[in-house]
Write an enzyme that holds these catalytic residues in place. Structure first.
Site, PDB file in Angstrom:
ATOM      1  N   PHE A  25      31.793  92.857  55.934  1.00  0.00           N
ATOM      2  CA  PHE A  25      32.320  93.650  57.045  1.00  0.00           C
ATOM      3  C   PHE A  25      33.097  94.849  56.509  1.00  0.00           C
ATOM      4  O   PHE A  25      34.025  94.697  55.712  1.00  0.00           O
ATOM      5  CB  PHE A  25      33.228  92.750  57.882  1.00  0.00           C
ATOM      6  N   SER A  93      31.428  87.320  51.952  1.00  0.00           N
ATOM      7  CA  SER A  93      32.342  87.439  53.086  1.00  0.00           C
ATOM      8  C   SER A  93      31.590  87.326  54.419  1.00  0.00           C
ATOM      9  O   SER A  93      30.941  86.307  54.664  1.00  0.00           O
ATOM     10  CB  SER A  93      33.113  88.761  52.970  1.00  0.00           C
ATOM     11  N   MET A  94      31.618  88.358  55.285  1.00  0.00           N
ATOM     12  CA  MET A  94      30.810  88.292  56.503  1.00  0.00           C
ATOM     13  C   MET A  94      29.343  88.144  56.158  1.00  0.00           C
ATOM     14  O   MET A  94      28.574  87.518  56.914  1.00  0.00           O
ATOM     15  CB  MET A  94      31.004  89.537  57.368  1.00  0.00           C
ATOM     16  N   ASP A 194      42.259  84.812  47.039  1.00  0.00           N
ATOM     17  CA  ASP A 194      41.537  85.707  47.939  1.00  0.00           C
ATOM     18  C   ASP A 194      42.507  86.164  49.014  1.00  0.00           C
ATOM     19  O   ASP A 194      43.063  85.346  49.747  1.00  0.00           O
ATOM     20  CB  ASP A 194      40.343  84.942  48.560  1.00  0.00           C
ATOM     21  N   HIS A 224      38.947  88.792  46.430  1.00  0.00           N
ATOM     22  CA  HIS A 224      37.912  88.609  47.449  1.00  0.00           C
ATOM     23  C   HIS A 224      36.540  89.156  47.037  1.00  0.00           C
ATOM     24  O   HIS A 224      35.528  88.478  47.164  1.00  0.00           O
ATOM     25  CB  HIS A 224      38.351  89.267  48.763  1.00  0.00           C
TER      26      HIS A 224
END
Length: 266
Positions: A25, A93-94, A194, A224
């Site tokens: 994202f 992530s996303m 993260d 992250h």
């Protein structure tokens, strides 16, 4: 609108085993480009698309939502399925949530899943205010470049568009409900430090999927965006070993560094 330098989508025509990589994202393909090139050098067919609204300016993302982002990776998966005997889906992530939804929806068409710091929920009190706040405030501070490695930077937005954040929240809730439909082999790589996705998110994914072939790897030296961080090589090697185990016809060995893929201009 011109694509930011480095944020271009990337494709490589390789062997019969394909990998679809999904970025995060407000991020871009740049965060996964070294991973994609590593896989391409090992004779895999690779697709790393640019999600709609990403890789240009954050205002463009205000006009998109999760159906647009998911439709892009769904389309790329179908293209890979047409030419590959096995297709794996990787995500950060996303992008991890996108990968898990593809697995839930496409079943046996996805051979395995690799996710790095997968997002499962939009956290914090502000998340509950998004339905109203998005009509009052267009954006908030960005979340890119959570990287421990000195000098490494992520190409992405320094602002988070709130309409898109609201859509992300809806998407993650939807994916959470679909996790029990995920049955494929799963490799989860999680950073122990993260600042974007808390440990509760990958733990929730692991607790809800129906997969029986599951591996979790802890990344001790990265934040992250671990694919650009100190543990990047470990991510690349673990994911390639995962593919080689499940699709033995994927070509072994190092490949040839001069074999390049194509950065597709946007």
């Amino acid at each position: 609108m011109p694509v930011l330098p480095g944020a271009e989508p990337y494709r490589h025509e390789g062997g019969p085993v394909g990998v679809l990589l999904c970025h995060g994202f407000t991020g871009s393909p740049q965060s996964l480009r070294p991973w994609a090139e590593y896989l391409a050098r090992r004779h895999l067919t690779v697709s790393l698309p640019l999600l709609p609204g990403h890789g240009t300016r954050w205002q463009d993302m205000q006009l998109t939502g999760w159906p647009d982002w998911y439709a892009e990776v769904d389309r790329e998966l179908r293209v890979l399925r047409e030419r590959c005997t096995h297709v794996f889906v990787f995500g950060l992530s996303m992008g991890g949530a996108l990968a898990l939804r593809l697995a839930a929806k496409h079943g046996d068409a996805v051979t395995g899943i690799v996710v790095v710091n997968p997002a499962n929920k939009v956290h914090g009190l502000a998340a509950h205010a998004l339905p109203v706040a998005r009509h009052l405030v267009p954006s908030t501070r960005g979340i890119v470049s959570d990287i421990a490695k000195e000098g490494a930077e992520e190409v992405g937005y320094d602002r988070v568009p709130l309409h898109a954040a609201h859509s992300l929240r809806s998407f993650l809730r939807r994916v959470d409900g679909e996790l029990p439909q995920v049955t494929q082999p799963l490799l989860v790589l999680r950073s122990t430090r993260d600042h974007v996705v808390p440990a509760a998110d990958p733990a929730r994914v692991l607790s809800r999927v129906s997969s029986t072939d599951v591996t979790e790897v802890l990344l001790e030296q990265s934040y992250h965006v671990a694919t650009l961080d100190h543990d990047a090589d470990r991510i690349f090697e673990e994911s390639h070993a995962f593919v080689a185990r499940l699709a033995p016809e994927s070509a072994p060995g190092e490949g040839h560094d001069h074999e390049e893929g194509t950065a597709v201009g946007g």
